[in-house]
Design a protein around this motif. Structure first.
Motif, PDB file in Angstrom:
ATOM      1  N   LYS A  95    -109.997  56.922 -11.545  1.00  0.00           N
ATOM      2  CA  LYS A  95    -109.208  56.543 -10.424  1.00  0.00           C
ATOM      3  C   LYS A  95    -109.337  57.630  -9.321  1.00  0.00           C
ATOM      4  CE  LYS A  95    -105.884  52.955 -11.188  1.00  0.00           C
ATOM      5  NZ  LYS A  95    -106.082  52.030 -10.262  1.00  0.00           N
ATOM      6  N   ILE A  96    -109.383  57.122  -7.863  1.00  0.00           N
ATOM      7  CA  ILE A  96    -109.640  58.326  -6.913  1.00  0.00           C
ATOM      8  C   ILE A  96    -108.293  58.075  -6.184  1.00  0.00           C
ATOM      9  CG2 ILE A  96    -110.674  59.481  -5.160  1.00  0.00           C
ATOM     10  CD1 ILE A  96    -113.513  58.658  -6.530  1.00  0.00           C
ATOM     11  N   ASN A  97    -107.554  59.277  -5.726  1.00  0.00           N
ATOM     12  CA  ASN A  97    -106.369  58.990  -4.967  1.00  0.00           C
ATOM     13  C   ASN A  97    -106.923  60.123  -3.550  1.00  0.00           C
ATOM     14  OD1 ASN A  97    -104.748  57.579  -6.381  1.00  0.00           O
ATOM     15  ND2 ASN A  97    -104.081  59.396  -7.481  1.00  0.00           N
ATOM     16  N   PRO A  98    -107.330  59.238  -2.571  1.00  0.00           N
ATOM     17  CA  PRO A  98    -107.787  60.012  -1.257  1.00  0.00           C
ATOM     18  C   PRO A  98    -106.504  60.786  -0.806  1.00  0.00           C
ATOM     19  CG  PRO A  98    -107.683  57.747  -0.847  1.00  0.00           C
ATOM     20  CD  PRO A  98    -107.298  57.874  -2.227  1.00  0.00           C
ATOM     21  N   PRO A  99    -107.046  61.899  -0.103  1.00  0.00           N
ATOM     22  CA  PRO A  99    -105.918  62.821   0.437  1.00  0.00           C
ATOM     23  C   PRO A  99    -105.147  61.854   1.613  1.00  0.00           C
ATOM     24  CG  PRO A  99    -108.006  63.470   1.170  1.00  0.00           C
ATOM     25  CD  PRO A  99    -108.020  62.423  -0.008  1.00  0.00           C
ATOM     26  N   SER A 100    -103.899  62.140   2.078  1.00  0.00           N
ATOM     27  CA  SER A 100    -103.145  61.400   3.330  1.00  0.00           C
ATOM     28  C   SER A 100    -104.126  61.882   4.630  1.00  0.00           C
ATOM     29  CB  SER A 100    -101.775  61.840   3.148  1.00  0.00           C
ATOM     30  OG  SER A 100    -101.679  63.173   3.524  1.00  0.00           O
TER      31      SER A 100
END
Length: 109
Positions: A95-100
């Motif tokens: 899973k990749i959580n992109p920066p805000s």
């Protein structure tokens, strides 16, 4: 004039030229003459007419039709898929959580 449904190759009008040139090798002289007459009175494609005339000459000189089935599936109409997807939990990436906002490798932006 031959009706499309009476042609020796099913769905003749929708077959690509490359497929036609290999499928006509399965036909005898009478079937090939039927197709040639139909082709000349409809699309009259030079490449197809030439291939059919060449094959008719070969048959007249003693060549035999190949043992293939002119209605067999070909690359333009592949057989039906087995079904189901090969993707699973084991084949998915992390899973990749992109920066805000912005680029995390360049905090100034």
């Amino acid at each position: 004039m031959t009706v499309r449904d009476d042609l020796p190759l099913p769905d003749y009008d929708h077959l690509p030229v490359g497929s036609l040139t290999s499928r006509i090798r399965t036909l005898g002289s009478d079937d090939l003459k039927t197709l040639l007459s139909y082709e000349r009175s409809h699309a009259n494609r030079v490449q197809v007419v030439s291939a059919m005339q060449h094959r008719l000459n070969g048959l007249a000189e003693g060549a035999q039709p190949s043992g293939g089935d002119p209605a067999a599936p070909a690359p333009e109409a592949p057989p039906a898929a087995d079904g189901g997807s090969k993707a699973s939990e084991a084949t998915t990436g992390p899973k990749i959580n992109p920066p805000s906002q912005g680029d995390p490798t360049n905090p100034a932006r």
